[in-house]
Design a protein around this motif. Sequence first.
Motif, short mmCIF file in Angstrom:
data_model
loop_
_atom_site.label_atom_id
_atom_site.label_comp_id
_atom_site.label_asym_id
_atom_site.label_seq_id
_atom_site.Cartn_x
_atom_site.Cartn_y
_atom_site.Cartn_z
N ILE A 60 31.70 51.33 107.73
CA ILE A 60 32.83 52.08 108.28
C ILE A 60 33.93 51.06 108.55
O ILE A 60 33.86 50.30 109.52
CB ILE A 60 32.45 52.79 109.60
N ASN B 116 33.15 47.54 109.85
CA ASN B 116 31.91 47.57 110.64
C ASN B 116 30.80 48.27 109.88
O ASN B 116 31.05 49.09 109.01
CB ASN B 116 32.14 48.31 111.96
N PHE C 192 22.41 55.06 110.61
CA PHE C 192 22.44 56.51 110.77
C PHE C 192 21.05 57.04 110.43
O PHE C 192 20.49 56.67 109.40
CB PHE C 192 23.51 57.07 109.82
N TYR D 73 25.09 56.62 119.85
CA TYR D 73 25.39 58.05 119.93
C TYR D 73 24.26 58.87 119.33
O TYR D 73 23.69 58.47 118.31
CB TYR D 73 26.67 58.38 119.14
N LEU E 106 34.40 59.54 117.30
CA LEU E 106 33.80 58.32 117.87
C LEU E 106 34.51 57.08 117.34
O LEU E 106 34.89 57.02 116.17
CB LEU E 106 32.32 58.24 117.47
N GLN E 107 34.67 56.10 118.20
CA GLN E 107 35.31 54.85 117.83
C GLN E 107 34.26 53.89 117.28
O GLN E 107 33.25 53.63 117.93
CB GLN E 107 35.97 54.26 119.08
N ILE E 108 34.47 53.38 116.07
CA ILE E 108 33.57 52.37 115.49
C ILE E 108 34.46 51.19 115.11
O ILE E 108 35.18 51.25 114.12
CB ILE E 108 32.84 52.91 114.24
N GLY E 109 34.44 50.15 115.91
CA GLY E 109 35.36 49.03 115.69
C GLY E 109 36.78 49.57 115.77
O GLY E 109 37.13 50.28 116.72
N SER E 110 37.57 49.30 114.75
CA SER E 110 38.96 49.77 114.78
C SER E 110 39.10 51.11 114.06
O SER E 110 40.20 51.61 113.86
CB SER E 110 39.86 48.74 114.12
N ASN E 111 37.98 51.72 113.66
CA ASN E 111 38.03 52.99 112.94
C ASN E 111 37.48 54.12 113.79
O ASN E 111 36.68 53.91 114.68
CB ASN E 111 37.21 52.91 111.65
N ILE F 234 35.36 57.81 113.53
CA ILE F 234 34.59 58.71 112.69
C ILE F 234 34.40 60.03 113.42
O ILE F 234 34.49 60.09 114.65
CB ILE F 234 33.21 58.14 112.30
N ILE G 65 28.81 62.69 108.91
CA ILE G 65 29.77 61.68 109.38
C ILE G 65 31.00 61.74 108.49
O ILE G 65 30.88 61.78 107.26
CB ILE G 65 29.14 60.27 109.34
#
Lengths: 339, 339
Positions: free
Chosen positions: A47, A50, A54, A92, B45-50, B52, B149
Motif C-alpha cells: 500500500i 508500506n 491481510f 484493525y 484507515l491510515q496506512i503510512g501516508s496512504n 485505504i 480493501i
Amino acid sequence: MKMKEDKIMLGHGSGGRMMHNLIADLFLKHFSNSILNEQTDAAVLQIGSNEIAFTTDSFVIDPLFFPGGNIGKLAVCGTVNDLAVSGAEPIYISVSFILEEGFSMNELEVIVESLAAEAKKAGVIIVTGDTKVVNKGKCDKVFINTAGIGRMKAENRQICKAMNIKPGDVIIVNGTIGDHGMAVMNARESFNFKTTVESDCASLNHLILEVLDKSPVKFMRDPTRGGVATVLNELAEKIQLGIEIEESALPLNGGVKAMCELLGFDPLHIANEGKVLIVANENEATNILNVLQNNELGLQSAIIGRVVSDHPGRVVLKNETGGRRIVDSLAGDQLPRIC
Amino acid sequence: MKMKEDKIMLGHGSGGRMMHNLIADLFLKHFSNSILNEQTDAAVLQIGSNEIAFTTDSFVIDPLFFPGGNIGKLAVCGTVNDLAVSGAEPIYISVSFILEEGFSMNELEVIVESLAAEAKKAGVIIVTGDTKVVNKGKCDKVFINTAGIGRMKAENRQICKAMNIKPGDVIIVNGTIGDHGMAVMNARESFNFKTTVESDCASLNHLILEVLDKSPVKFMRDPTRGGVATVLNELAEKIQLGIEIEESALPLNGGVKAMCELLGFDPLHIANEGKVLIVANENEATNILNVLQNNELGLQSAIIGRVVSDHPGRVVLKNETGGRRIVDSLAGDQLPRIC
C-alpha cells in the motif's frame, strides 16, 4: 476439477490433507494469482510505500462456550494470530455475524463482550462489520467471520517464506499442545473426564513481537486445525528437509495426555489456539526461550525438535526408547467445528 | 443492553430499523471507537501516508442461484460496491466459505467460477481465504464472507461523510430499482410469474470511478437491504434536511412493478445489488447522467428526487397526481436472506 469426492465432507474443513486438496484443486485452480498462491496465513500487500498483512477466518465452533473461552474471544485470537505469525503487527479487524433466528440476545451479548475485551487486550480496533440473520434451523446459533489487517515491518517480511531453513535449526513451541481441541471435545461430548482441560485460546501478537524484537526467526505458524503435525509436514515438504520431533520434549497437559490416550488421539494432530511454532537457528534458541518463558503465554516453552537432512519432506517422532515413527498430516475429519 | 427483544429475530438482519437498533444497542455499545462509530459502508484507515477503505459482508442468500447471478458473483459485487460507494478503488478481497457437509462439489465449482469471473471483471485480486465445513443440517448449503480493501484517493475522502449537502441537490440512481429483491423472491417462492425479473447484481466500481473522474459527488450509497427508502431515510436523518422523491421518476422494471403490486411490496424497500444512489449539486446532474447513461450499468439512470429544506429528517414521495406520503425505513423482516 480433480476432486475425488463429489460432495463436501467434514474432512474438507479439517485443516489436514483433504482441505489441502480442496484448496489446491478447486480454489487455487480458479482464483490463482501470485499472492494467493503463496498460501501463507496472511497475504502481504503493498500500500504505497508500506506493506500490510491481510487475513480472514470464519468461526463455526461448537459449543459456543468452552473452558477457556467462547466463539467471540476465539474470533479475535484466530485472526490476530494469523497476522502475528506472519510477522505483522495486527491493527484493525472486521467482524461479521451470521445469527440464527431465535438465538438468545443475552448469550449474544456475552459473546460480543468477550470479543470486545479480547480485541482490547490484543490492541486491535474493530473498524467495520456486518450482521445477517437466517431462519431458525438454517445455521447453528452463531457463526463469526473476522478479517484482519496488520502492519508489516520490512525486516519480518521473510518469515512467511520459510527461507534459509537449514539442518540443525531448532523448532520451538510456546507451551502445551492439544489443549484447545481436547477442551472443546470435552465440552461437546460431556465425557465427564474429572480433569479440567482449558483451551489455550489467546492472542499471541505481543509475545511474538517481543520475540522478533530480540531474535531473528526463520519461520512461524500457529498450529490450529490439523495440529503441530500438519504444520510441520507442510513445512518439511516445502523446504525439502526432514523434521525430527522428540516425544519426551513435547509439553503436554496431564488431562490432554489422558484424554488422548483414552480416545486414541495423537496430540500432534489436535488443534491449538494459543500456540506458535518457531523455527530458528540453534544459536538463537536460548534467547527465544528466555523471552517466551518470561511471558505468561510461554511459561512451558520448549525446543521440541530440529530440522534434519535425513528423510526430506517427512516428519519423524523419536520416542524415549529410541523408536521412530513417521508423523503424517491429519488425514480425515478428526474433530469437526473445532474453531 | 436496551434491546426490546430477548431473542434474535429475522428483522435484525433486514437492513432496516431493527438492524439499526441491534447495531446501536449491542455492537456499537461494546465495540465503540471513532472509526466504527462513523457507520459508513467501509472504514477508512491510515496506512503510512496512504488511506485505504476496508469493508466486510457475509452472504447467506437463498436460493444460491437466481436469475442474474449466484452467491459467488454476489459475494464479489457486494463488497466491491461497498468500497466503491465510499469513493475507494477496490483492489484486494478475501473469501471465506462455510460449507454444509454433503453439498455438491459441482455446484460449489460453479459458484467458485462465478466468483472468480466477477473478481476478474471488477479488477480485484482474491488474496486470502478460509474454508470451514459444518455437519449436515448445521448451515444451509453455502455461506460466503468477503472482506475488501480499496485504495482511497484524498479527493474522495469526504464522500462517506455526506457533508455540504444542501437543499436543491439532486438524487440520482443508475437504473431500475427493486430488481434483485424481486428476482430472488420469484426464484425462491416459485410464484411462476410469467415475467422474467433478473437481479441487477453487478460490480459498480468502474462506473463509479468514471463518474468521480468527471464530477464532484457529495454522497453515494448502494441501496441493498432496506432498499432506496432506508438509505434516504438514514441520510435525511443524518443531514437533518428533507428528501423529496418523484414517484413518476423512479425507474421501474415492468415485472418488478407487477410483482410489487400483486404482493403488496413497496419497490423503495426492495434490495438492489447493482445500484448506487448519488447526491450531487444540481449543476453536475447533466454531466453525471451523461457518464452513467453511456455505461451499460447506467442506461436507465435518472434524477429521482431532491434534497429539500421542508420536513427535515423525513423522506416524502410525491405521486403523479400531486399526493404526498411519508416513506419510512424498512421496519421488519420483509425478505430474509436476500443477500
